[in-house]
Design a protein around this motif. Structure first.
Motif, mmCIF file in Angstrom:
data_model
loop_
_atom_site.group_PDB
_atom_site.id
_atom_site.type_symbol
_atom_site.label_atom_id
_atom_site.label_comp_id
_atom_site.label_asym_id
_atom_site.label_seq_id
_atom_site.Cartn_x
_atom_site.Cartn_y
_atom_site.Cartn_z
ATOM 1 N N GLN A 23 8.707 -8.981 27.161
ATOM 2 C CA GLN A 23 8.491 -7.939 28.163
ATOM 3 C C GLN A 23 9.615 -6.910 28.172
ATOM 4 N N GLN A 24 10.852 -7.374 27.970
ATOM 5 C CA GLN A 24 11.989 -6.460 28.059
ATOM 6 C C GLN A 24 12.271 -5.714 26.757
ATOM 7 N N LEU A 25 11.982 -6.345 25.621
ATOM 8 C CA LEU A 25 12.247 -5.705 24.327
ATOM 9 C C LEU A 25 11.030 -4.958 23.787
ATOM 10 N N ALA A 26 9.910 -5.121 24.439
ATOM 11 C CA ALA A 26 8.699 -4.344 24.142
ATOM 12 C C ALA A 26 8.265 -4.443 22.683
ATOM 13 N N GLY A 27 8.507 -5.578 22.062
ATOM 14 C CA GLY A 27 8.031 -5.797 20.710
ATOM 15 C C GLY A 27 8.651 -4.912 19.650
ATOM 16 N N GLN A 28 9.815 -4.318 19.932
ATOM 17 C CA GLN A 28 10.444 -3.406 18.982
ATOM 18 C C GLN A 28 11.255 -4.190 17.946
ATOM 19 N N ASP A 29 11.525 -3.539 16.821
ATOM 20 C CA ASP A 29 12.292 -4.150 15.743
ATOM 21 C C ASP A 29 13.746 -3.694 15.802
ATOM 22 N N TYR A 30 14.655 -4.629 15.511
ATOM 23 C CA TYR A 30 16.082 -4.344 15.527
ATOM 24 C C TYR A 30 16.704 -4.880 14.246
ATOM 25 N N GLN A 31 17.907 -4.383 13.949
ATOM 26 C CA GLN A 31 18.621 -4.856 12.760
ATOM 27 C C GLN A 31 19.523 -6.055 13.057
ATOM 28 N N PHE A 32 20.010 -6.154 14.295
ATOM 29 C CA PHE A 32 21.012 -7.171 14.600
ATOM 30 C C PHE A 32 20.876 -7.618 16.042
ATOM 31 N N GLY A 33 21.076 -8.918 16.274
ATOM 32 C CA GLY A 33 21.038 -9.452 17.616
ATOM 33 C C GLY A 33 22.241 -10.312 17.938
ATOM 34 N N PHE A 34 22.797 -10.101 19.108
ATOM 35 C CA PHE A 34 23.921 -10.884 19.621
ATOM 36 C C PHE A 34 23.423 -11.586 20.871
ATOM 37 N N VAL A 35 23.556 -12.908 20.944
ATOM 38 C CA VAL A 35 23.008 -13.653 22.072
ATOM 39 C C VAL A 35 24.034 -14.638 22.610
ATOM 40 N N MET A 36 24.148 -14.667 23.931
ATOM 41 C CA MET A 36 25.041 -15.611 24.596
ATOM 42 C C MET A 36 24.351 -16.117 25.855
ATOM 43 N N GLY A 37 24.672 -17.333 26.241
ATOM 44 C CA GLY A 37 24.095 -17.885 27.451
ATOM 45 C C GLY A 37 24.675 -19.244 27.766
ATOM 46 N N HIS A 38 24.218 -19.824 28.859
ATOM 47 C CA HIS A 38 24.726 -21.122 29.281
ATOM 48 C C HIS A 38 24.342 -22.189 28.265
ATOM 49 N N HIS A 39 25.211 -23.195 28.115
ATOM 50 C CA HIS A 39 24.981 -24.212 27.084
ATOM 51 C C HIS A 39 23.688 -24.994 27.299
ATOM 52 N N SER A 40 23.155 -24.988 28.520
ATOM 53 C CA SER A 40 21.894 -25.678 28.778
ATOM 54 C C SER A 40 20.682 -24.850 28.387
ATOM 55 N N ARG A 41 20.885 -23.555 28.147
ATOM 56 C CA ARG A 41 19.769 -22.655 27.856
ATOM 57 C C ARG A 41 19.729 -22.187 26.399
#
Length: 391
Positions: A23-41
């Motif tokens: 819903q938030q990225l609207a199905g768009q294409d990207y070259q690079f992704g950086f992801v961080m979050g809680h260790h349980s998720r």
């Protein structure tokens, strides 16, 4: 075209997380992704086709949660991504499991594969980002420097949990690890700027490291390190060392001939041993001067915004598309209830541009002495501009 976009979710299932991202990225294409979050998720990502959004990823667990331009998410249930669309840039990422404690081999393997995936195996990147478990940082940086030289900025943050219990994880876009090196190489089409510093100042208490081995500090001025440190504090720490020492870490002097004032890389005491040894979260060297450092809550709260201002000031026309910010997890634990001020300061500094703040147990960056270093209680900021990198 260069664009940065963030998305965040508090979903408790992989299906719900994927729906939030769609819903938030609207199905768009990207070259690079950086992801961080809680260790349980973060482990939920292993069941999702994240490569549908970007071929190259790096990320891991962050102490308690994250902050983005959309708000403060520190309730132990958040995941956030920062996506880069850069059709004229080149990116690559890869991982390698640390086997038999051979950190150098894992780093070499991950870095070599990342360069190959970026299509630039013989061209040094503009910036390297690393993610690794705590305790491996100096070896990772040393191997990257061995392969790429000293002039390539290396930034990153060690994966974290909430209480140093070892629940941290790393992520490479496909799998979850607990003992792996993940490396990304960036060749963006826009200018980048970066800043690595702390919010601490030196006190009058100083001494020479007369005995140390890696992260074990045995003696200062030929005396048991615990005795010297306790005398500097004028108290004896008996419980929850990290929370009690966060505002009073030890700083190692960085040699810098061009500056009149000494610069310090911080080491956080995390355990006191009965033989007088202090266990640290960063290495110290025999013969180096150590100084008791000090900070206050207002300085820790304002430092991130100030660093963003500094980094932005050197971008062409000071235009910024967004940024990645690393904030020490130990600092977070001491000021967690006031992190709304950090959010406001960064939003103001970046004029509402997208950003992601992660909270790590060890910070890596390109220090003012033009050396890539690992430290504790540090802040690292990487900003992306809007103009061509050649400007």
């Amino acid at each position: 075209m260069f664009e940065i976009k963030t998305a965040q979710s508090n979903a408790s299932s992989a299906e719900a997380l994927w729906l939030d991202l769609q819903q938030q990225l609207a199905g768009q294409d990207y070259q690079f992704g950086f992801v961080m979050g809680h260790h349980s998720r973060i482990p939920l990502l292993a069941d999702l086709p994240m490569c549908n959004y970007a071929a190259h990823w790096i990320g891991g667990s962050s102490c308690f949660g994250v902050i983005t331009e959309h708000g403060v998410f520190l309730k132990q249930d958040s995941v956030a991504v920062l996506m880069i669309r850069d059709e004229d840039g080149h990116y690559g990422s890869a991982s390698a499991v640390i086997e038999h404690q051979d950190i150098a081999k894992a780093t070499q393997q991950a870095l070599t594969q990342a360069l190959q995936k970026a299509g630039r195996p013989y061209q040094v990147p503009e910036l390297v980002w690393c993610m690794q478990p705590p305790g491996t940082e100096e070896a990772v940086l040393g191997q990257i420097e061995k392969l790429l030289g000293k002039k390539v900025p290396v930034y990153g943050g060690s994966s974290a949990d909430d209480d140093v219990s070892g629940l941290w994880v790393q992520y490479d876009g496909q799998a979850i690890y607990q003992q792996a090196v993940v490396i990304a190489v960036l060749y963006p089409s826009v200018a980048i700027s970066h800043f690595f510093h702390s919010g601490y100042i030196p006190t009058q208490h100083k001494g020479i490291v007369t005995k140390a081995q890696g992260r074990l500090l045995h003696e200062i001025d030929n005396k048991p390190a615990v005795d010297v440190y306790s005398s500097w504090l004028n108290k004896k720490i008996t419980a929850n060392y990290m929370q009690e020492t966060t505002l009073t870490p030890l700083g190692s002097v960085i040699e810098q001939d061009q500056l009149d004032l000494p610069l310090y890389m911080l080491s956080l005491p995390i355990d006191f041993h009965s033989d007088g040894t202090i266990e640290l979260f960063a290495e110290v060297e025999e013969g180096k001067e150590l100084c008791l450092m000090s900070s206050e809550t207002p300085r820790l709260l304002s430092r991130t915004g100030t660093m963003c201002d500094c980094a932005r000031s050197v971008l062409p026309q000071q235009k910024v598309s967004g940024g990645i910010i690393i904030f020490c997890g130990a600092c977070l634990l001491s000021i967690k209830e006031q992190m709304g001020l950090v959010y406001e300061n960064v939003c103001t500094s970046l004029d509402g541009a997208p950003f992601l703040i992660a909270f790590t147990f060890g910070e890596q960056g390109y220090a003012v002495d033009q050396t890539n270093r690992h430290g504790n209680l540090m802040y690292a900021t990487v900003l992306f501009g809007e103009d061509d990198a050649d400007c």
